[in-house]
Design a protein around this motif. Structure first.
Motif, PDB file in Angstrom:
ATOM      1  N   SER A   2      52.163 135.009  41.469  1.00 60.31           N
ATOM      2  CA  SER A   2      53.402 134.641  42.166  1.00 60.31           C
ATOM      3  C   SER A   2      53.954 135.841  42.897  1.00 60.31           C
ATOM      4  CB  SER A   2      54.454 134.175  41.162  1.00 60.31           C
ATOM      5  OG  SER A   2      53.886 133.229  40.303  1.00 60.31           O
ATOM      6  N   TYR A   7      59.367 132.655  44.671  1.00 61.31           N
ATOM      7  CA  TYR A   7      60.560 132.352  43.869  1.00 61.31           C
ATOM      8  C   TYR A   7      61.840 132.429  44.665  1.00 61.31           C
ATOM      9  CZ  TYR A   7      57.595 132.328  39.776  1.00 61.31           C
ATOM     10  OH  TYR A   7      56.627 132.007  38.863  1.00 61.31           O
ATOM     11  N   LEU A   9      63.191 134.957  46.010  1.00 59.96           N
ATOM     12  CA  LEU A   9      63.972 136.099  45.555  1.00 59.96           C
ATOM     13  C   LEU A   9      63.769 137.253  46.532  1.00 59.96           C
ATOM     14  CD1 LEU A   9      63.131 136.118  41.764  1.00 59.96           C
ATOM     15  CD2 LEU A   9      65.213 135.254  42.849  1.00 59.96           C
ATOM     16  N   LEU A  18      68.428 142.454  42.951  1.00 59.43           N
ATOM     17  CA  LEU A  18      67.592 141.279  43.182  1.00 59.43           C
ATOM     18  C   LEU A  18      68.496 140.073  43.295  1.00 59.43           C
ATOM     19  CD1 LEU A  18      64.520 140.600  43.311  1.00 59.43           C
ATOM     20  CD2 LEU A  18      64.727 139.932  40.905  1.00 59.43           C
ATOM     21  N   LYS A  20      68.901 135.763  44.795  1.00 66.14           N
ATOM     22  CA  LYS A  20      68.259 134.544  45.281  1.00 66.14           C
ATOM     23  C   LYS A  20      68.554 134.399  46.773  1.00 66.14           C
ATOM     24  CE  LYS A  20      68.787 132.021  40.954  1.00 66.14           C
ATOM     25  NZ  LYS A  20      69.677 131.044  40.257  1.00 66.14           N
ATOM     26  N   PRO A  22      67.362 131.596  49.345  1.00 69.71           N
ATOM     27  CA  PRO A  22      66.533 130.416  49.636  1.00 69.71           C
ATOM     28  C   PRO A  22      66.056 130.367  51.098  1.00 69.71           C
ATOM     29  CG  PRO A  22      68.648 129.823  48.632  1.00 69.71           C
ATOM     30  CD  PRO A  22      68.755 131.253  48.981  1.00 69.71           C
ATOM     31  N   HIS A 214      58.684 124.915  36.575  1.00 70.79           N
ATOM     32  CA  HIS A 214      59.823 125.781  36.253  1.00 70.79           C
ATOM     33  C   HIS A 214      61.111 125.302  36.869  1.00 70.79           C
ATOM     34  CE1 HIS A 214      57.040 128.602  34.493  1.00 70.79           C
ATOM     35  NE2 HIS A 214      56.261 128.341  35.512  1.00 70.79           N
TER      36      HIS A 214
ATOM     37  N   MET B   1      57.241 138.786  41.349  1.00 71.20           N
ATOM     38  CA  MET B   1      57.601 138.904  39.940  1.00 71.20           C
ATOM     39  C   MET B   1      57.098 137.704  39.156  1.00 71.20           C
ATOM     40  SD  MET B   1      60.798 140.385  38.264  1.00 71.20           S
ATOM     41  CE  MET B   1      61.649 141.702  39.068  1.00 71.20           C
ATOM     42  N   THR B   2      56.631 138.007  38.061  1.00 66.09           N
ATOM     43  CA  THR B   2      56.106 136.918  37.223  1.00 66.09           C
ATOM     44  C   THR B   2      57.068 136.647  36.084  1.00 66.09           C
ATOM     45  OG1 THR B   2      54.838 138.483  35.964  1.00 66.09           O
ATOM     46  CG2 THR B   2      53.706 137.373  37.747  1.00 66.09           C
ATOM     47  N   GLN B   3      56.927 135.478  35.574  1.00 68.59           N
ATOM     48  CA  GLN B   3      57.756 135.146  34.398  1.00 68.59           C
ATOM     49  C   GLN B   3      57.366 136.035  33.246  1.00 68.59           C
ATOM     50  OE1 GLN B   3      56.735 130.959  34.545  1.00 68.59           O
ATOM     51  NE2 GLN B   3      58.889 130.538  34.127  1.00 68.59           N
ATOM     52  N   ASP B  13      66.216 132.190  30.823  1.00 63.14           N
ATOM     53  CA  ASP B  13      65.694 132.027  32.202  1.00 63.14           C
ATOM     54  C   ASP B  13      66.432 132.956  33.133  1.00 63.14           C
ATOM     55  OD1 ASP B  13      64.457 131.271  34.466  1.00 63.14           O
ATOM     56  OD2 ASP B  13      65.102 129.160  34.392  1.00 63.14           O
ATOM     57  N   LEU B  15      65.983 133.920  36.000  1.00 59.04           N
ATOM     58  CA  LEU B  15      66.129 133.542  37.400  1.00 59.04           C
ATOM     59  C   LEU B  15      67.445 132.829  37.656  1.00 59.04           C
ATOM     60  CD1 LEU B  15      62.555 132.328  38.331  1.00 59.04           C
ATOM     61  CD2 LEU B  15      63.727 134.386  39.132  1.00 59.04           C
ATOM     62  N   LEU B  18      70.460 135.155  38.309  1.00 60.02           N
ATOM     63  CA  LEU B  18      70.467 136.074  39.469  1.00 60.02           C
ATOM     64  C   LEU B  18      71.576 135.682  40.437  1.00 60.02           C
ATOM     65  CD1 LEU B  18      66.665 136.443  40.272  1.00 60.02           C
ATOM     66  CD2 LEU B  18      68.194 138.214  39.424  1.00 60.02           C
ATOM     67  N   PRO B  19      72.181 136.688  41.084  1.00 56.95           N
ATOM     68  CA  PRO B  19      73.235 136.349  42.029  1.00 56.95           C
ATOM     69  C   PRO B  19      72.661 135.695  43.286  1.00 56.95           C
ATOM     70  CG  PRO B  19      72.765 138.695  42.095  1.00 56.95           C
ATOM     71  CD  PRO B  19      71.925 138.127  40.987  1.00 56.95           C
ATOM     72  N   GLU B  20      73.505 134.890  43.854  1.00 54.67           N
ATOM     73  CA  GLU B  20      73.104 134.246  45.105  1.00 54.67           C
ATOM     74  C   GLU B  20      73.383 135.205  46.256  1.00 54.67           C
ATOM     75  OE1 GLU B  20      71.975 131.110  46.005  1.00 54.67           O
ATOM     76  OE2 GLU B  20      71.612 130.614  43.884  1.00 54.67           O
ATOM     77  N   ALA B  21      72.420 135.386  47.142  1.00 56.97           N
ATOM     78  CA  ALA B  21      72.664 136.228  48.330  1.00 56.97           C
ATOM     79  C   ALA B  21      73.490 135.460  49.346  1.00 56.97           C
ATOM     80  CB  ALA B  21      71.331 136.628  48.963  1.00 56.97           C
ATOM     81  N   GLU B  23      73.928 133.910  52.566  1.00 58.69           N
ATOM     82  CA  GLU B  23      72.917 133.466  53.528  1.00 58.69           C
ATOM     83  C   GLU B  23      73.451 133.514  54.965  1.00 58.69           C
ATOM     84  OE1 GLU B  23      70.181 130.287  52.934  1.00 58.69           O
ATOM     85  OE2 GLU B  23      70.767 130.163  50.806  1.00 58.69           O
TER      86      GLU B  23
END
Lengths: 214, 553
Positions: A2, A7, A9, A18, A20, A22, A214, B1-3, B13, B15, B18-21, B23
C-alpha cells in the motif's frame, strides 16, 4: 503493498504532519503548507527543464568555451576542439576524462531523464527497480558535472596577465552551466514514485477487495 | 504506510484519528509557468543560431605559392592593420602546385571582395625601400589586403608574390613606362622630380613579345600634377657618365639612386605649361637625361650628308648644331660605293627636328624646314643659295669627338638640292679641320717653291761683301782712335779745370754767396715796407689827400 496515496493520506513537507486528503489538493491543517500525494506537475516540469537543457546543449558544444589570448594571438576553443587538441597532443587519459565529464555525462543524464519520462508517461512496468537506480545515479551525478565550468572559472581567475596571456570564459560556458543546472532541476522535479505508480495501479485493480475490508 | 499494530499511541484504527486536511477546490488545468524555461532556452538557442548566421562573413579562397607563415585558425587578414578575417583552413590544390587557403571574413566585408582586391603575405622583408613587417616577427605573419576599385565581385583570389608598395588608398597617380631594359631598377626604386623623392616603381613586367619592359610608376600626390603629356622620364640609375661632343660629364641623382637605381622625370625647359597627364599614361623611359631631353624623333626629318674627310670621331647620336642650337642628331654612318665616281663615299644619315627651328621663329612665320610647307623647298633652296652647308667640326679637342654644324659659307661652291632624292642630300663643305689641313698643304707647296739654293748663293755673296766692309770699318775706327782721341783728352782736362774754378766761386761761404744773401734780405725788407704802405692805404685811402692823422695817445 500500500502507498500513502491509496489511503488518501498526505504528509506535510514542512511540519511532517500526516493528514487525510481525499481529493489530492489541500493545505496542512497544522502549518498551512500545500499538500499533495505526488510532486505537482512533476512530469511537465521535468519535460520543460529537460527540453530547455537539450536546446542549450547545442550552443554549449558549438560555441567557444574558453578564449585564451597570448602574444601570438587569440584562440577560442570549444569543448570538442579542446578534447581533440588534448587527444592529438597525446594526452589521451585527459582527453578521455574531459570528453566523458563534459560531453558524455550531460548527454547521458539527459538521455536517462528522457528515458524515465517516456517510460513513466507510458505508465510502463518495465524494470522499475533499475529505473529507480538510474534516477538515483542521475541525482547523484548532478552537481559534479559542473567540472568544466569550475576549470574555466578558476583558470580565468588565475591567468590574467593582460598583455601576455589572458583566459576568458566563452559564451558556451554560460550555456553549459545552464545545461547542468537545468538537468539538475529536471532530475529534482521528477518524482521517482511515478516509476512505481503503474505497479500500484495493477495492485489496486487486483486488490480492490482487500482495501475494501478496511 | 501499512497497517501496523506497533504504532500503539494512535489507537485501534489510527487512520480514523488523523486530522482532515483543508481541501482546495479542484484546480483547472492551466498552462504551467515552467514551460517558459524551454521557450526561453529555445529563444536563446535560436537567437544564437541566427546571430551566427548573420555574423558569418563571406568565405573566400586565396591561392598561395607556399603556405609559409599561414596557419589555419591563426593567420589573420588585415586591411589597414584592422582584422577583417581569419584563415580557416589551408590545403594543397588538387594538382599540388599551390596552396589554397580558405578564409572567413568579417560581416561587412562583402563589398571589399572585388576583382582587383589584392592579397599578400606580410612577413619581415628587407628590400630596396627598407625593412618592412618587423612587427610580424612577434605576432606571426598575416595576410595583407588591399581593396580594389572594381565593381565585379569575386570570391577566389591569387595572392601576390610580393607585397604591393602602393596601396589603393594612397593619393597619387600611376603611370606606365616603356623601356628596353630595366637596368638596376626594381620594385620600390625611387622616382625623383628635380631630385626630390616623389614616387616609386611599383611593378614591372616583360612585354609579351619579350622585347622591352613595361614598368608601373607611382607618383605621390601632390607631385603627380607635374607629370604632363610632355614629361620625359629617364633612368637615373647609378652614375651617369657621358663622353660626347659636349665633353665629359658626370651626373647623379642621389646617393640612394646610385646604389639602388631610380627614375627621374622632368619637362623639357622650353615646353609650355600643360595639364597633368591622366592616370596610366604611357611614357618612354629613356636611358639617360640627355636622350630624354631630346625632341622626340617622331617629328624628325631625315637628311643625308656626304663628307670628304675622315669620319673618325663622329658617332651615332652626335649633335647637329646650328650656331649653337642643337637641331638634330646623327642617325647612322655608312659606307657606300658611288658607281658614278667609282669611289667609296660615306653617307651620314641625320635627323633634323624642324620643330626646334620652328620654335625659335616668331609667331606667324612658318618653319623653313617644315615638311609639307609649300615654301619648304623654296626656302631651303634659298638657304642653300646663300651658302647654307653642313660642316664637320671638332667638338672636343681632347677626345676628338666630332659634331656636324650647319652654317652659312658664302664662299662655298654653288650647288643645288635634289628634292627627288630620298633622303634629301644636304650639301657639305669641308670641315674646319680639313680646311686647316688644306691650308697647311698649300703652305707647304709654296714653301717648296721657294728657290732656297739661289737664295743661299746670294746670301753667301752678300756675306763676303759684308766681310770686306767690316774690315774697312775697322781701319777707320783705328785711325779715329789714334788722331782724334788725344785731342779730345786735352780738351776734356781744360774743361775740368774751368768747372773746378766755377765750383770755388759758387761754394758755401764764398763772398759772392754772402753778398747775394744780404742783397736778398734788403729786397725782402723793402717789399715788407711796401706792403705796409699799401695796407695802410687800403684802410685809409683818404690819407693820400689828408696825410697821416695824428696818433692819439
Amino acid at each position: 503493498m500500500s502507498t500513502a496515496r491509496q489511503y488518501r493520506l498526505a504528509s506535510c513537507h514542512d511540519c511532517g504532519l500526516l493528514s487525510k486528503l481525499p481529493s489530492g489538493h489541500g493545505h496542512c491543517p497544522r502549518c498551512g503548507a500545500a499538500l499533495h500525494f505526488r510532486k505537482p506537475n512533476s512530469m511537465a516540469k521535468t519535460w520543460a527543464y529537460l527540453i530547455a537543457a537539450i536546446i542549450l546543449y547545442i550552443p554549449a558544444n558549438v560555441l567557444p568555451m574558453m578564449i585564451t589570448g597570448s602574444i601570438v594571438g587569440v584562440q577560442s576553443d570549444t569543448i570538442l576542439s579542446g578534447v581533440v587538441y588534448l587527444w592529438v597532443s597525446g594526452e589521451w587519459p585527459l582527453a578521455a576524462l574531459v570528453f566523458f565529464a563534459s560531453i558524455m555525462v550531460p548527454m547521458l543524464k539527459m538521455i536517462a531523464i528522457l528515458l524515465l519520462l517516456i517510460t513513466c508517461g507510458r505508465r510502463s512496468n518495465w524494470q522499475p527497480q533499475q529505473r529507480t537506480k538510474l534516477y538515483r545515479l542521475v541525482e547523484f551525478v548532478g552537481r559534479w558535472s559542473m567540472l568544466d565550468i569550475y576549470v574555466v572559472t578558476i583558470l580565468a581567475a588565475l591567468v590574467q596577465v593582460q598583455s601576455l596571456a589572458s583566459i576568458a570564459a566563452g559564451p558556451a560556458a554560460v550555456a553549459f552551466a545552464a545545461v547542468v543546472v537545468l538537468t539538475m532541476l529536471s532530475a529534482m522535479s521528477f518524482d521517482p514514485r511515478l516509476i512505481w505508480d503503474p505497479l500500484d495501479k495493477e495492485q489496486e485493480a487486483s486488490g480492490e477487495t482487500h482495501d475494501a475490508k478496511h | 504506510m501499512t497497517q501496523s499494530t506497533d504504532t500503539a499511541p494512535l489507537g485501534p484504527d489510527p487512520l480514523d484519528r488523523l486530522p482532515e486536511a483543508k481541501e482546495d477546490p479542484p484546480k483547472k488545468r492551466t498552462l504551467q509557468l515552467v514551460w517558459i524555461i524551454p521557450i526561453v532556452a529555445a529563444l536563446i538557442g535560436g537567437w544564437l543560431a541566427v546571430k551566427a548566421v548573420l555574423d558569418r562573413g563571406p568565405e573566400i579562397t586565396i591561392t598561395f605559392r607556399t603556405a609559409e607563415g599561414i596557419e589555419a585558425g591563426k593567420t589573420k587578414l588585415k586591411y589597414k592593420d584592422v582584422d577583417i578575417g581569419l584563415v580557416k583552413s589551408v590545403a594543397l590544390s588538387p594538382d599540388r602546385k599551390y596552396v589554397i587557403a580558405k578564409a572567413e571574413l568579417a560581416k561587412d566585408t562583402g563589398n571589399m571582395l572585388v576583382k582587383d582586391t589584392r592579397f599578400w603575405i606580410v612577413s619581415p622583408r628587407v628590400g630596396v625601400g627598407g625593412i618592412s613587417g618587423l612587427d610580424t616577427l612577434l605576432s606571426g605573419a598575416y595576410i595583407g589586403v588591399d581593396i580594389g576599385k572594381s565593381q565585379e565581385k569575386q570570391h577566389s583570389f591569387t595572392a601576390l608574390e610580393v607585397p604591393p608598395i602602393i596601396t589603393s588608398g594612397l593619393p597619387g597617380r600611376q603611370f606606365v613606362l616603356n623601356t628596353k631594359e630595366i637596368g638596376s631598377l626594381d620594385v620600390g626604386s625611387p622616382i625623383y622630380y628635380r631630385r626630390i623623392l616623389v614616387g616609386q616603381v611599383i611593378g614591372y613586367q616583360l612585354n609579351p613579345n619579350g622585347k622591352g619592359v613595361t614598368m608601373k610608376a607611382f607618383v605621390n600626390a601632390p607631385y603627380e600634377k607635374y607629370v604632363t603629356p610632355n614629361t620625359r622620364f629617364w633612368q637615373a640609375s647609378g652614375l651617369d657618365v657621358s663622353l660626347d661632343a659636349n665633353g665629359f660629364r658626370v651626373r647623379t641623382e642621389s646617393l640612394a639612386s646610385i646604389v639602388a637605381g631610380g627614375i627621374a622625370f622632368q619637362e623639357p625647359d622650353d615646353s609650355s605649361q600643360l595639364a597633368p597627364a591622366p592616370e596610366n599614361t604611357a611614357f618612354r623611359l629613356f636611358s639617360d637625361r640627355v636622350l630624354a631631353m631630346k625632341t622626340p624623333e617622331a617629328d624628325a626629318e631625315a637628311f643625308l650628308m656626304y663628307f670628304q674627310e675622315s669620319l673618325r670621331g663622329l658617332s651615332v647620336g652626335a649633335p647637329i648644331d646650328f650656331r649653337g642650337i642643337i637641331v638634330g642628331e646623327v642617325k647612322s654612318i655608312n659606307l657606300e660605293y658611288d658607281p658614278k665616281a667609282k669611289n667609296l663615299r660615306f653617307p651620314v644619315e641625320v635627323l633634323i627636328y624642324p620643330s626646334r627651328l620652328k620654335a625659335r621663329y616668331r609667331k606667324g612665320a612658318s618653319a623653313p624646314m617644315e615638311a609639307g610647307d609649300p615654301n619648304h623647298h623654296k626656302v631651303m633652296n634659298a638657304l642653300i643659295e646663300h651658302g647654307f652647308r653642313a660642316q664637320m667640326r671638332t667638338g672636343n679637342l681632347l677626345t676628338g669627338q666630332l659634331y656636324i654644324a650647319l652654317d652659312f659659307f658664302p664662299n662655298a661652291t654653288k650647288t643645288k638640292m635634289n628634292w627627288n632624292d630620298s633622303p634629301v642630300v644636304i650639301p657639305t663643305t669641308p670641315g674646319s679641320f680639313g680646311d686647316m689641313q688644306n691650308a697647311a698643304a698649300s703652305i707647304l707647296k709654296k714653301v717648296d717653291n721657294i728657290p732656297f739654293e739661289g737664295i743661299s748663293q746670294d746670301l753667301r755673296k752678300a756675306l763676303q761683301n759684308l766681310d770686306g766692309t767690316i774690315d774697312r770699318a775697322n781701319k777707320l775706327v783705328e785711325r779715329l782712335d789714334g788722331d782724334v782721341a788725344t785731342e779730345a783728352a786735352r780738351t776734356l782736362s781744360q774743361a775740368k779745370a774751368t768747372l773746378a774754378t766755377a765750383q770755388q766761386v759758387m761754394a758755401d761761404g764764398s763772398p759772392l754767396q754772402q753778398n747775394m744773401g744780404n742783397t736778398l734780405k734788403e729786397v725782402s725788407r723793402a717789399a715788407e715796407s711796401l706792403r705796409n704802405l699799401t695796407d695802410y692805404l687800403e684802410r685809409h685811402p683818404e690819407s693820400l689827400l689828408r696825410g697821416k692823422p695824428e696818433e692819439k695817445p
